[in-house]
Motif scaffolding. Sequence first.
Motif, PDB file in Angstrom:
ATOM      1  N   ARG A 152      44.291  46.005  33.995  1.00  0.00           N
ATOM      2  CA  ARG A 152      43.885  45.110  32.906  1.00  0.00           C
ATOM      3  C   ARG A 152      43.691  45.890  31.609  1.00  0.00           C
ATOM      4  NH1 ARG A 152      39.018  43.448  34.436  1.00  0.00           N
ATOM      5  NH2 ARG A 152      37.988  44.652  32.885  1.00  0.00           N
ATOM      6  N   TRP A 153      43.088  47.065  31.702  1.00  0.00           N
ATOM      7  CA  TRP A 153      42.901  47.889  30.505  1.00  0.00           C
ATOM      8  C   TRP A 153      44.240  48.253  29.883  1.00  0.00           C
ATOM      9  CZ3 TRP A 153      38.817  51.815  32.731  1.00  0.00           C
ATOM     10  CH2 TRP A 153      37.556  51.185  32.784  1.00  0.00           C
ATOM     11  N   VAL A 154      45.247  48.537  30.718  1.00  0.00           N
ATOM     12  CA  VAL A 154      46.582  48.844  30.200  1.00  0.00           C
ATOM     13  C   VAL A 154      47.152  47.607  29.510  1.00  0.00           C
ATOM     14  CG1 VAL A 154      48.952  49.422  30.823  1.00  0.00           C
ATOM     15  CG2 VAL A 154      47.054  50.688  31.862  1.00  0.00           C
ATOM     16  N   THR A 155      47.063  46.462  30.165  1.00  0.00           N
ATOM     17  CA  THR A 155      47.590  45.214  29.607  1.00  0.00           C
ATOM     18  C   THR A 155      46.909  44.857  28.288  1.00  0.00           C
ATOM     19  OG1 THR A 155      48.092  44.409  31.824  1.00  0.00           O
ATOM     20  CG2 THR A 155      47.954  42.756  30.088  1.00  0.00           C
ATOM     21  N   GLU A 156      45.613  45.135  28.191  1.00  0.00           N
ATOM     22  CA  GLU A 156      44.855  44.832  26.973  1.00  0.00           C
ATOM     23  C   GLU A 156      45.034  45.902  25.890  1.00  0.00           C
ATOM     24  OE1 GLU A 156      40.809  44.362  28.301  1.00  0.00           O
ATOM     25  OE2 GLU A 156      41.210  42.397  29.183  1.00  0.00           O
ATOM     26  N   GLY A 157      45.748  46.979  26.213  1.00  0.00           N
ATOM     27  CA  GLY A 157      45.990  48.032  25.233  1.00  0.00           C
ATOM     28  C   GLY A 157      44.849  49.013  25.073  1.00  0.00           C
ATOM     29  N   LEU A 158      43.899  49.003  25.999  1.00  0.00           N
ATOM     30  CA  LEU A 158      42.750  49.908  25.913  1.00  0.00           C
ATOM     31  C   LEU A 158      43.076  51.296  26.451  1.00  0.00           C
ATOM     32  CD1 LEU A 158      40.015  47.418  27.124  1.00  0.00           C
ATOM     33  CD2 LEU A 158      40.522  48.110  24.771  1.00  0.00           C
ATOM     34  N   ILE A 159      44.012  51.350  27.388  1.00  0.00           N
ATOM     35  CA  ILE A 159      44.458  52.592  28.014  1.00  0.00           C
ATOM     36  C   ILE A 159      45.982  52.561  28.018  1.00  0.00           C
ATOM     37  CG2 ILE A 159      44.570  53.867  30.215  1.00  0.00           C
ATOM     38  CD1 ILE A 159      41.818  54.050  28.958  1.00  0.00           C
ATOM     39  N   GLU A 160      46.591  53.726  27.797  1.00  0.00           N
ATOM     40  CA  GLU A 160      48.053  53.811  27.828  1.00  0.00           C
ATOM     41  C   GLU A 160      48.474  54.673  29.014  1.00  0.00           C
ATOM     42  OE1 GLU A 160      51.576  55.477  24.977  1.00  0.00           O
ATOM     43  OE2 GLU A 160      49.794  54.601  24.060  1.00  0.00           O
ATOM     44  N   PRO A 161      49.333  54.144  29.883  1.00  0.00           N
ATOM     45  CA  PRO A 161      49.787  54.956  31.005  1.00  0.00           C
ATOM     46  C   PRO A 161      50.661  56.107  30.510  1.00  0.00           C
ATOM     47  CG  PRO A 161      51.031  52.924  30.924  1.00  0.00           C
ATOM     48  CD  PRO A 161      49.965  52.830  29.869  1.00  0.00           C
ATOM     49  N   GLU A 186      44.894  63.320  31.066  1.00  0.00           N
ATOM     50  CA  GLU A 186      45.170  62.442  29.928  1.00  0.00           C
ATOM     51  C   GLU A 186      44.358  61.142  30.029  1.00  0.00           C
ATOM     52  OE1 GLU A 186      49.017  59.992  28.440  1.00  0.00           O
ATOM     53  OE2 GLU A 186      49.365  62.097  28.944  1.00  0.00           O
ATOM     54  N   LEU A 187      44.287  60.598  31.241  1.00  0.00           N
ATOM     55  CA  LEU A 187      43.514  59.373  31.448  1.00  0.00           C
ATOM     56  C   LEU A 187      42.037  59.608  31.140  1.00  0.00           C
ATOM     57  CD1 LEU A 187      43.228  56.455  32.385  1.00  0.00           C
ATOM     58  CD2 LEU A 187      43.165  57.300  34.748  1.00  0.00           C
ATOM     59  N   LYS A 188      41.491  60.716  31.609  1.00  0.00           N
ATOM     60  CA  LYS A 188      40.082  61.026  31.336  1.00  0.00           C
ATOM     61  C   LYS A 188      39.837  61.181  29.836  1.00  0.00           C
ATOM     62  CE  LYS A 188      38.809  63.119  35.750  1.00  0.00           C
ATOM     63  NZ  LYS A 188      38.410  64.371  36.418  1.00  0.00           N
ATOM     64  N   ALA A 189      40.778  61.801  29.130  1.00  0.00           N
ATOM     65  CA  ALA A 189      40.636  61.949  27.676  1.00  0.00           C
ATOM     66  C   ALA A 189      40.646  60.583  26.998  1.00  0.00           C
ATOM     67  CB  ALA A 189      41.756  62.824  27.127  1.00  0.00           C
ATOM     68  N   GLN A 190      41.520  59.689  27.445  1.00  0.00           N
ATOM     69  CA  GLN A 190      41.552  58.340  26.875  1.00  0.00           C
ATOM     70  C   GLN A 190      40.248  57.599  27.162  1.00  0.00           C
ATOM     71  OE1 GLN A 190      45.167  55.853  27.106  1.00  0.00           O
ATOM     72  NE2 GLN A 190      46.068  57.572  28.240  1.00  0.00           N
ATOM     73  N   MET A 191      39.683  57.806  28.333  1.00  0.00           N
ATOM     74  CA  MET A 191      38.427  57.152  28.693  1.00  0.00           C
ATOM     75  C   MET A 191      37.303  57.611  27.767  1.00  0.00           C
ATOM     76  SD  MET A 191      38.906  55.065  31.227  1.00  0.00           S
ATOM     77  CE  MET A 191      37.227  54.837  31.752  1.00  0.00           C
ATOM     78  N   GLN A 192      37.315  58.875  27.382  1.00  0.00           N
ATOM     79  CA  GLN A 192      36.271  59.384  26.486  1.00  0.00           C
ATOM     80  C   GLN A 192      36.416  58.798  25.087  1.00  0.00           C
ATOM     81  OE1 GLN A 192      36.567  63.645  26.851  1.00  0.00           O
ATOM     82  NE2 GLN A 192      35.070  63.679  28.497  1.00  0.00           N
ATOM     83  N   ARG A 193      37.638  58.523  24.667  1.00  0.00           N
ATOM     84  CA  ARG A 193      37.879  57.970  23.327  1.00  0.00           C
ATOM     85  C   ARG A 193      37.723  56.454  23.297  1.00  0.00           C
ATOM     86  NH1 ARG A 193      42.434  61.530  23.742  1.00  0.00           N
ATOM     87  NH2 ARG A 193      43.763  59.733  24.142  1.00  0.00           N
ATOM     88  N   ARG A 194      37.748  55.826  24.454  1.00  0.00           N
ATOM     89  CA  ARG A 194      37.699  54.364  24.546  1.00  0.00           C
ATOM     90  C   ARG A 194      36.300  53.859  24.189  1.00  0.00           C
ATOM     91  NH1 ARG A 194      36.062  51.421  28.757  1.00  0.00           N
ATOM     92  NH2 ARG A 194      36.770  49.293  28.848  1.00  0.00           N
ATOM     93  N   PRO A 195      36.226  52.865  23.305  1.00  0.00           N
ATOM     94  CA  PRO A 195      34.901  52.316  22.990  1.00  0.00           C
ATOM     95  C   PRO A 195      34.294  51.636  24.209  1.00  0.00           C
ATOM     96  CG  PRO A 195      36.630  51.116  21.817  1.00  0.00           C
ATOM     97  CD  PRO A 195      37.291  52.218  22.591  1.00  0.00           C
ATOM     98  N   ASP A 196      33.003  51.771  24.364  1.00  0.00           N
ATOM     99  CA  ASP A 196      32.303  51.133  25.475  1.00  0.00           C
ATOM    100  C   ASP A 196      32.132  49.664  25.153  1.00  0.00           C
ATOM    101  OD1 ASP A 196      30.778  50.423  27.636  1.00  0.00           O
ATOM    102  OD2 ASP A 196      29.171  51.852  27.251  1.00  0.00           O
ATOM    103  N   ARG A 197      32.754  48.818  25.952  1.00  0.00           N
ATOM    104  CA  ARG A 197      32.735  47.379  25.679  1.00  0.00           C
ATOM    105  C   ARG A 197      31.581  46.673  26.383  1.00  0.00           C
ATOM    106  NH1 ARG A 197      38.413  44.937  24.870  1.00  0.00           N
ATOM    107  NH2 ARG A 197      37.304  43.237  25.853  1.00  0.00           N
TER     108      ARG A 197
END
Length: 66
Positions: free
Chosen positions: A24-33, A48-59
Motif C-alpha cells: 500500500r505504501w508503494v501504491t500511495e507513493g510513500l515508498i519506492e521499490p 535503501e528501504l530502511k533509508a526511505q523509512m527514515q525519510r518518510r513522514p510519520d502519518r
Amino acid sequence: MADRMLSTGEAAKRIGVSPRTLSRWVTEGLIEPTLVTPGGHFRFDLDELKAQMQRRPDRRRSADDQ
C-alpha cells in the motif's frame, strides 16, 4: 545496492509491517521499490528501504492531535 533483492513479504518482515502495508505504501507513493519485475512484483534493497523509512513522514496521529 545489495546483491539480493527482497520480495515484498521478506522486506515487510524485516521492517516489521505486513506485506499488504508495504504494498500500500508503494501504491500511495510513500515508498519506492528498488525494482519492479516484468510481472509487476516489487523488489527491495533492505538498506535503501530502511533509508526511505527514515525519510518518510510519520502519518500516525498522536493523542494530542485528536
